[in-house]
Design an enzyme around this catalytic site. Structure first.
Site, mmCIF file in Angstrom:
data_model
loop_
_atom_site.group_PDB
_atom_site.id
_atom_site.type_symbol
_atom_site.label_atom_id
_atom_site.label_comp_id
_atom_site.label_asym_id
_atom_site.label_seq_id
_atom_site.Cartn_x
_atom_site.Cartn_y
_atom_site.Cartn_z
ATOM 1 N N GLU A 298 -4.864 4.297 6.349
ATOM 2 C CA GLU A 298 -4.751 4.223 4.819
ATOM 3 C C GLU A 298 -5.099 5.364 4.344
ATOM 4 O OE1 GLU A 298 -5.921 1.247 0.966
ATOM 5 O OE2 GLU A 298 -5.922 0.502 3.014
ATOM 6 N N SER B 151 -11.083 0.757 3.166
ATOM 7 C CA SER B 151 -10.448 0.008 4.126
ATOM 8 C C SER B 151 -9.965 1.445 4.961
ATOM 9 C CB SER B 151 -9.731 -0.853 3.858
ATOM 10 O OG SER B 151 -10.306 -2.017 3.183
ATOM 11 N N ARG C 236 0.879 -1.193 0.005
ATOM 12 C CA ARG C 236 -0.058 -0.108 0.093
ATOM 13 C C ARG C 236 0.951 1.220 0.111
ATOM 14 N NH1 ARG C 236 -2.376 -3.547 -1.244
ATOM 15 N NH2 ARG C 236 -4.548 -4.091 -0.502
#
Length: 352
Positions: free
Chosen positions: A344, A239, A162
């Site tokens: 995130e 998320s 990520r």
């Protein structure tokens, strides 16, 4: 490059209208760049003037403070694609759908992800066993340090889970993205067990890309991960927390602590990761006592009723409401398991 959409000049500077969370205060100024050249020129001029700049794509990975942004928001609105090359402002899922329809495989497992194409390499977007780093060829970007337009190959982007060298900095403004897609109409090998079960195949098999896309969209809809204005479970940034990676030297202690809480005979979801073991954030959140639909301040925010990893705006929420819920969840997981969860999305003008 085929142009597939137009963008109207916005009449409001309120950033709630441009984020999937529907949260955030006003921008001092708001401009749109509708071509790559205009995007580079606009950012260059603002940099020369010393203006604070916030680059805005699809708004699916932003948490903007209630106070807004005291600077210039530049909306990346260049759209269109030509086979494996796509403009940064293009709606991501529309592009994925087009590649599948054109018999190109490789992006189908990334179906249904909101946002724009230019954001995908920045955070190395991934889902259902596929990451952008596996299919990316290169990015074309405007280098704010040199004022030049450069093409950067995938192997120079420092991809990890990520993240990439582009994340956390606006030094490089993505103008377009080029992928390495297969032309046989088949998906990449199916590596995610849940998706393999949905497709009725073994892990590692390939299927028609359209079939894989349909299955991914069905799975995402069940989890409230496909945008729907009528469904508050989709009023989110996807998320909210990344799956934590526990360094090798700490794995034994962390797993022992988890075992003390949930029972030594309970299997803890874990996956290999560079330098450690990746745990499931959703699993940890649930076992720390935060179930689906867990409410934050006044019920204005909550965990999704379909997926504990999504923090959602139930209507009438503020950014501070959302952050308070995020702090509660992250703090609970840390207290129970000793594991730190990291957000995130990008936090603009605010922090946990």
């Amino acid at each position: 490059m085929r142009v597939v959409s137009t963008v109207e000049t916005p009449t409001s500077h309120d950033l709630r209208a441009y984020t999937t969370l529907r949260l955030g205060g006003p921008a001092r100024r708001f401009v749109e760049a509708r071509t790559a050249a205009e995007l580079a020129e606009t950012v260059g001029e603002l940099d020369a003037a010393g203006e604070p700049v916030l680059l805005l794509g699809g708004g699916s990975n932003l948490v903007v403070a209630d106070a807004g942004f005291d600077g210039v928001v530049v909306r990346i609105a260049n759209t269109g694609w030509d086979g494996s090359t796509v403009s940064a402002g293009q709606d991501w899922d529309a592009y994925v759908a087009a590649t599948v329809a054109e018999g190109l495989g490789g992006l189908e497992c990334l179906s249904g992800i909101p946002g724009s194409a230019g954001a995908t390499p920045i955070q190395n977007v991934g889902a259902y066993g596929c990451e952008i780093s596996e299919v990316l060829h290169s990015v074309e970007l405007y280098d704010r340090g040199t004022g030049q337009i450069r093409t950067i190959p995938a192997d120079e982007l420092g991809f990890a889970y990520r993240t990439s060298v582009l994340k956390g900095t606006d030094q490089g403004v993505v103008l377009s993205v080029r992928f390495s897609l297969n032309e046989d109409g088949l998906s990449a090998p199916i590596r995610y067990a849940e998706l393999a079960r949905a497709l009725g195949v073994e892990v590692g098999e390939r299927v028609p890309a359209a079939q894989a896309r349909d299955a991914v969209l069905q799975l995402r809809r069940r989890k409230g991960m496909v945008l729907d204005a009528a469904d508050h479970d989709t009023w989110s940034a996807g998320s909210f927390f990344t799956n934590p990676i526990v360094p090798d030297e700490q794995v034994g202690d962390v797993l022992a602590r988890i075992g003390d809480v949930v029972g030594a005979d309970v299997a803890v979801p874990q996956y290999p990761a560079d330098g450690g073991v990746k745990l499931s954030a959703a699993w940890l959140i649930e076992r720390a006592g935060f179930g689906k639909g867990h409410q934050g301040p006044g019920g204005r925010v909550s965990l999704s009723t379909k997926h504990t990893l999504a923090l959602t705006n139930r209507g009438g929420a503020s950014t501070e409401d959302l952050l308070e819920l995020a702090r509660e969840v992250a703090g609970g997981v840390r207290e129970v398991f000793g594991v730190q969860l990291r957000p995130e999305p990008l936090l603009i003008g605010c922090r946990l």
